[in-house]
Write a protein that holds these residues in place. Structure first.
Motif, PDB file in Angstrom:
ATOM      1  N   PRO A 299       0.805  -1.225   0.000  1.00 46.37           N
ATOM      2  CA  PRO A 299       0.000   0.000   0.000  1.00 46.37           C
ATOM      3  C   PRO A 299       0.835   1.270   0.000  1.00 46.37           C
ATOM      4  O   PRO A 299       0.315   2.344  -0.277  1.00 46.37           O
ATOM      5  CB  PRO A 299      -0.817  -0.117   1.285  1.00 46.37           C
ATOM      6  CG  PRO A 299      -0.002  -0.996   2.176  1.00 46.37           C
ATOM      7  CD  PRO A 299       0.687  -1.970   1.271  1.00 46.37           C
ATOM      8  N   ALA A 300       2.132   1.156   0.287  1.00 43.94           N
ATOM      9  CA  ALA A 300       3.007   2.323   0.334  1.00 43.94           C
ATOM     10  C   ALA A 300       4.430   1.876   0.069  1.00 43.94           C
ATOM     11  O   ALA A 300       4.791   0.718   0.305  1.00 43.94           O
ATOM     12  CB  ALA A 300       2.906   3.018   1.693  1.00 43.94           C
TER      13      ALA A 300
ATOM     14  N   ALA B  58       0.632  10.884   0.430  1.00 42.31           N
ATOM     15  CA  ALA B  58       1.934  10.641   1.047  1.00 42.31           C
ATOM     16  C   ALA B  58       1.766  10.706   2.554  1.00 42.31           C
ATOM     17  O   ALA B  58       0.775  11.251   3.059  1.00 42.31           O
ATOM     18  CB  ALA B  58       2.971  11.668   0.570  1.00 42.31           C
ATOM     19  N   ALA B  59       2.736  10.159   3.276  1.00 40.83           N
ATOM     20  CA  ALA B  59       2.666  10.171   4.736  1.00 40.83           C
ATOM     21  C   ALA B  59       4.072  10.195   5.300  1.00 40.83           C
ATOM     22  O   ALA B  59       4.986   9.575   4.737  1.00 40.83           O
ATOM     23  CB  ALA B  59       1.915   8.941   5.252  1.00 40.83           C
TER      24      ALA B  59
ATOM     25  N   THR C 224      11.783  10.455   7.015  1.00 41.58           N
ATOM     26  CA  THR C 224      11.555  10.400   5.581  1.00 41.58           C
ATOM     27  C   THR C 224      10.069  10.257   5.307  1.00 41.58           C
ATOM     28  O   THR C 224       9.243  10.548   6.170  1.00 41.58           O
ATOM     29  CB  THR C 224      12.374   9.268   4.938  1.00 41.58           C
ATOM     30  OG1 THR C 224      12.229   9.320   3.518  1.00 41.58           O
ATOM     31  CG2 THR C 224      11.927   7.901   5.440  1.00 41.58           C
ATOM     32  N   TRP C 225       9.719   9.809   4.090  1.00 48.11           N
ATOM     33  CA  TRP C 225       8.313   9.817   3.679  1.00 48.11           C
ATOM     34  C   TRP C 225       7.935   8.502   3.007  1.00 48.11           C
ATOM     35  O   TRP C 225       8.780   7.796   2.456  1.00 48.11           O
ATOM     36  CB  TRP C 225       8.055  10.981   2.712  1.00 48.11           C
ATOM     37  CG  TRP C 225       7.970  12.285   3.416  1.00 48.11           C
ATOM     38  CD1 TRP C 225       9.003  13.064   3.848  1.00 48.11           C
ATOM     39  CD2 TRP C 225       6.770  12.960   3.817  1.00 48.11           C
ATOM     40  NE1 TRP C 225       8.533  14.184   4.493  1.00 48.11           N
ATOM     41  CE2 TRP C 225       7.161  14.151   4.481  1.00 48.11           C
ATOM     42  CE3 TRP C 225       5.414  12.682   3.675  1.00 48.11           C
ATOM     43  CZ2 TRP C 225       6.240  15.051   5.001  1.00 48.11           C
ATOM     44  CZ3 TRP C 225       4.490  13.571   4.179  1.00 48.11           C
ATOM     45  CH2 TRP C 225       4.897  14.743   4.844  1.00 48.11           C
ATOM     46  N   LEU C 226       6.635   8.228   3.066  1.00 48.46           N
ATOM     47  CA  LEU C 226       6.046   7.128   2.315  1.00 48.46           C
ATOM     48  C   LEU C 226       5.234   7.702   1.159  1.00 48.46           C
ATOM     49  O   LEU C 226       4.513   8.693   1.328  1.00 48.46           O
ATOM     50  CB  LEU C 226       5.118   6.292   3.198  1.00 48.46           C
ATOM     51  CG  LEU C 226       5.741   5.516   4.351  1.00 48.46           C
ATOM     52  CD1 LEU C 226       4.640   4.901   5.216  1.00 48.46           C
ATOM     53  CD2 LEU C 226       6.680   4.438   3.839  1.00 48.46           C
ATOM     54  N   LEU C 227       5.338   7.085   0.016  1.00 47.90           N
ATOM     55  CA  LEU C 227       4.460   7.388  -1.115  1.00 47.90           C
ATOM     56  C   LEU C 227       3.337   6.375  -1.100  1.00 47.90           C
ATOM     57  O   LEU C 227       3.571   5.170  -1.136  1.00 47.90           O
ATOM     58  CB  LEU C 227       5.241   7.309  -2.427  1.00 47.90           C
ATOM     59  CG  LEU C 227       4.468   7.692  -3.696  1.00 47.90           C
ATOM     60  CD1 LEU C 227       4.137   9.184  -3.686  1.00 47.90           C
ATOM     61  CD2 LEU C 227       5.273   7.324  -4.937  1.00 47.90           C
TER      62      LEU C 227
ATOM     63  N   ALA D 164       7.217  -1.836   2.032  1.00 48.21           N
ATOM     64  CA  ALA D 164       6.152  -0.989   2.564  1.00 48.21           C
ATOM     65  C   ALA D 164       6.347  -0.834   4.054  1.00 48.21           C
ATOM     66  O   ALA D 164       6.829  -1.718   4.724  1.00 48.21           O
ATOM     67  CB  ALA D 164       4.786  -1.603   2.280  1.00 48.21           C
ATOM     68  N   ALA D 165       5.943   0.349   4.507  1.00 48.28           N
ATOM     69  CA  ALA D 165       6.048   0.574   5.942  1.00 48.28           C
ATOM     70  C   ALA D 165       4.917  -0.114   6.651  1.00 48.28           C
ATOM     71  O   ALA D 165       3.855  -0.288   6.097  1.00 48.28           O
ATOM     72  CB  ALA D 165       6.012   2.064   6.236  1.00 48.28           C
TER      73      ALA D 165
END
Length: 486
Positions: free
Chosen positions: A386-387, A437-438, A443-446, A485-486
């Motif tokens: 999902p990310a 995004a989150a 850092t970040w997740l797309l 994925a996170a």
């Protein structure tokens, strides 16, 4: 970001919208209104229920509410404000895919897209056609003009007109929960009054919201929702707002901070609205079904992995039925994907933030999402995460390329062009608020829904050529492969 993430943990007993813990603002809201009558304040009529006098006066309620705001942390004060004032508008993604709806279980990563041209002044492909050709009321059949078609009977035409009016009033209240007679939407107040009973019934059954009417206002009581602050207010500002509402004169408002004065000017709150805001009881607790519906109605994307187990189970089992309810009531259409559900407004009107939209930030954020998807989209069409985690350097390099390509020619804001750190922060924040995004630590997740704005998936997307782009990596870590994925 820290404030938003802290607020996300504060699901409330007042009917929170999709968080996993209870307490927080719900407890504060209940304590801030001791003995508030279930039927609301004097001079304000909860539609469909008998009126009653409040157990506390607005001035006393304001002082206690102000104390609660002052004692709360920033995130808790923001969430308490949405519980008390409920002044946020619905938020939905813009544009609709031009391709046919995919098979059930299709991922956003590999599904239909709303891809725009590379022009800096883009709109989604076909945007104007969507807006022009969308029926005034989704779900109703346009009347035909063919010579073999029977004329529509007056009774049926009247029913269609009533349905159209009801939807117009409901959409207005979802976008602007506070409507005053002398405010910017005051002309719609008679329409809301005309359909008040039906509106109250629909909002209560679908979302557990309460509609109240006063002599010069209508108010839709919304549930607490993280991330929907009143612009420019901190805990002290919220406390000042509560006291200014109860003042009933120009003096308290004149002494209030500038953001509070701006809100009071925008609301133009009559006395009965101030009492409604200060003494109305919190909404009752919501079960999984209502919680999911509130998220669908108010937020851009509802991801399965962001829901509590009972909420996730309900949405997985009932997504088509739930989205059909919103098509009938609000004219929203649905994207049901492997990762979750998004409701879209074909008219691109029922949202407080526009994406796609005009302006430097909206344009840059969407271009950033597009290019990050092209770099990081999982290659596998089944069991896609999902990310995906975004390397920090990739964000900086991609934003640098975008700025080089479009910044000067598109007339982007000079302040952002001179301060790429602020540009990055605000562009990512907009993608976060729109569910694309989150943040993940430093850092970040797309998120998968971002792919709806990128070109359709290709086996090997072309490599970037901008001077900020990183060179292609070895095949084991190359683009187009599954990321963790996170």
């Amino acid at each position: 970001m820290e404030r938003h993430e802290a607020a996300a943990g504060l699901a409330t007993a007042t009917g929170g919208t999709g968080t996993r813990r209870t307490g927080g603002a719900g407890r504060l809201a209940a304590q801030a209104r001791p003995g508030a009558a279930a039927d609301g304040p004097a001079q304000t009529r909860p539609v469909g229920r008998p009126g009653g006098r409040p157990a506390v006066e607005p001035a006393a309620a304001a002082e206690e509410l102000a104390a609660r705001f002052a004692a709360a942390g920033p995130a808790e004060a923001d969430l308490l404000a949405t519980a008390v004032f409920g002044a946020y508008g619905a938020r939905h993604l813009g544009g609709a895919p031009q391709q046919a709806e995919p098979a059930p279980g299709t991922s956003w990563w590999h599904g239909p897209t709303v891809h725009h041209s590379t022009s800096p002044l883009f709109r989604p492909l076909g945007y104007r056609r969507i807006r022009r050709e969308a029926p005034a009321q989704a779900g109703t059949r346009p009347t035909g003009g063919g010579r073999h078609r029977k004329p529509e009977r007056p009774a049926a035409a009247g029913a269609l007109a009533a349905t159209a009016e009801l939807r117009t009033a409901a959409r207005l209240l979802m976008a602007h929960p506070l409507v005053t007679a002398d405010g910017p939407h005051g002309a719609a107040l008679p329409l809301i009054r005309r359909h008040a009973e039906a509106l109250a019934e629909h909002f209560h059954a679908l979302l557990g919201y309460r509609l109240t009417l006063g002599p010069a206002h209508a108010r839709l009581h919304k549930a607490p929702l993280p991330g929907r602050t009143l612009a420019g207010l901190d805990p002290a500002g919220y406390a000042a707002l509560a006291r200014a509402l109860a003042g009933g004169s120009a003096a308290p408002a004149a002494a209030a901070p500038a953001p509070v004065r701006a809100l009071l000017d925008a609301w133009r709150p009559p006395a009965e609205l101030a009492a409604d805001l200060l003494t109305a009881p919190p909404l009752p607790a919501a079960g999984p079904e209502v919680t999911v519906r509130r998220l669908l109605a108010e937020t851009p994307v509802v991801r399965y992995d962001g829901l509590a187990p009972a909420e996730r189970a309900h949405l997985l089992a009932a997504a088509p039925a739930e989205t059909e309810r919103f098509a009938d009531f609000l004219g929203l259409t649905a994207e049901i994907r492997a990762e979750g559900v998004a409701l879209l407004d074909p008219a691109d009107e029922l949202t407080d933030l526009a994406l796609p939209g005009p302006g430097t930030l909206a344009q840059a954020a969407l271009l950033l999402a597009e290019r990050l998807v092209e770099e990081l989209r999982p290659a596998a069409t089944e069991n896609a995460p999902p990310a995906v985690l975004v390397p920090d350097a990739l964000i900086d390099g991609t934003l640098g390329d975008i700025t080089d390509d479009y910044g000067m020619s598109a007339g982007w804001d000079a302040g952002y062009l001179a301060d790429l750190a602020a540009f990055r922060r605000d562009a990512l924040d907009l993608l976060h608020r729109m569910g694309l995004a989150a943040p993940a630590g430093r850092t970040w997740l797309l998120l998968a829904p971002a792919a709806r704005y990128a070109p359709r998936a290709e086996p090997e997307p072309p490599t970037g050529t901008g001077r900020h782009s990183r060179p292609a990596t070895a095949p084991a870590a190359g683009r187009g492969r599954d990321r963790q994925a996170a």
